[in-house]
Enzyme design. Sequence first.
Site, PDB file in Angstrom:
ATOM      1  N   GLU A  11       0.810  -1.219   0.000  1.00  0.00           N
ATOM      2  CA  GLU A  11       0.000   0.000   0.000  1.00  0.00           C
ATOM      3  C   GLU A  11       0.848   1.277   0.000  1.00  0.00           C
ATOM      4  OE1 GLU A  11      -3.932  -1.888   2.147  1.00  0.00           O
ATOM      5  OE2 GLU A  11      -2.383  -1.047   3.400  1.00  0.00           O
ATOM      6  N   ASP A 195     -12.068  -7.134  -2.560  1.00  0.00           N
ATOM      7  CA  ASP A 195     -12.946  -8.317  -2.459  1.00  0.00           C
ATOM      8  C   ASP A 195     -14.308  -7.821  -1.987  1.00  0.00           C
ATOM      9  OD1 ASP A 195     -11.023  -8.221   0.175  1.00  0.00           O
ATOM     10  OD2 ASP A 195     -13.109  -8.589   0.710  1.00  0.00           O
TER      11      ASP A 195
HETATM   12  N1  ADE Z   1      -9.391  -5.599   3.784  1.00  0.00           N
HETATM   13  C1  ADE Z   1      -9.597  -6.043   2.535  1.00  0.00           C
HETATM   14  N2  ADE Z   1     -10.633  -6.900   2.486  1.00  0.00           N
HETATM   15  C2  ADE Z   1     -11.112  -7.002   3.750  1.00  0.00           C
HETATM   16  C3  ADE Z   1     -12.158  -7.738   4.335  1.00  0.00           C
HETATM   17  N3  ADE Z   1     -12.916  -8.557   3.618  1.00  0.00           N
HETATM   18  N4  ADE Z   1     -12.352  -7.600   5.675  1.00  0.00           N
HETATM   19  C4  ADE Z   1     -11.561  -6.783   6.408  1.00  0.00           C
HETATM   20  N5  ADE Z   1     -10.552  -6.078   5.898  1.00  0.00           N
HETATM   21  C5  ADE Z   1     -10.321  -6.168   4.576  1.00  0.00           C
END
Ligand code: ADE
Length: 248
Positions: A11, A195
């Site tokens: 990042e 996601d």
């Molecule tokens: N960072 C990226 N995806 C995530 C998720 N599903 N839950 C918590 N933090 C995240």
Amino acid sequence: MLAIIGAMDEEIELLLGDLQDRQDITHPGVTLHRGTLDGVPVLVTRGGIGKVNAAMTTTYLLVEGATRVIFTGVAGGVHPDLRVGDIVISTDLVQHDVDVTPLGYEPGTVPGETPAWHADDTLRDIAMQAAQDVEGVNVIAGRVASGDQFIASREGVQRLWKTYAAACAEMEGAAVAQVCAKAGVPFVVIRSISDTADHDANVDYRTFMPLVARHAKQVVRGMLARLGEGTSGEGTSGEGTSGEQARA
Ligand code: ADE
């Protein structure tokens, strides 16, 4: 001084690569990097994963003179319209894993604290402008839900959507927000969606995280370009700017 935090190397590594006049400042558990990025004096750091790391790192940044804070990274999408690669700019942030309901507090409320921490309007507007320049993705301003949990189930997504009307789930933003709010320092959180926090979230996260982390970084660069148009990149918000001269 503008501070930029990411949770993981992916990042912040592209930002660090372009940092001019770099000077490393080591504190217990975290190293901050001071320098100039796109003509703007900055502190950049990898804060690590989770709310405790985020709070600790933010505290060091404030001690080192940060007067505005940008958090950049990835998140799981909760808002049903969000797809991998899309971008969320924080309106406000909640801690979804806080539960003091047996004592009569609302879910997510830390006793004695606000139920949600509001991002700075000016930083949010600049982030929104910069995010519009990232091609082929949707950008929304929305609530960021933070907790020490990786959300990877339909039930988890539904809980965050129904209880908090969260746009996305991540693990640091609200801790940064809480520390900044206590100090009166403006902040904003930029998250690109890796996601959709459902049962495939772990696979999608591993696949897409390095790619979409670039979107968030692109937004930071766009913000720097806009902030750099002023003489010092400072002074966009009345709040939290006291002591700036002494610290600069
Ligand atoms: N960072 C990226 N995806 C995530 C998720 N599903 N839950 C918590 N933090 C995240």
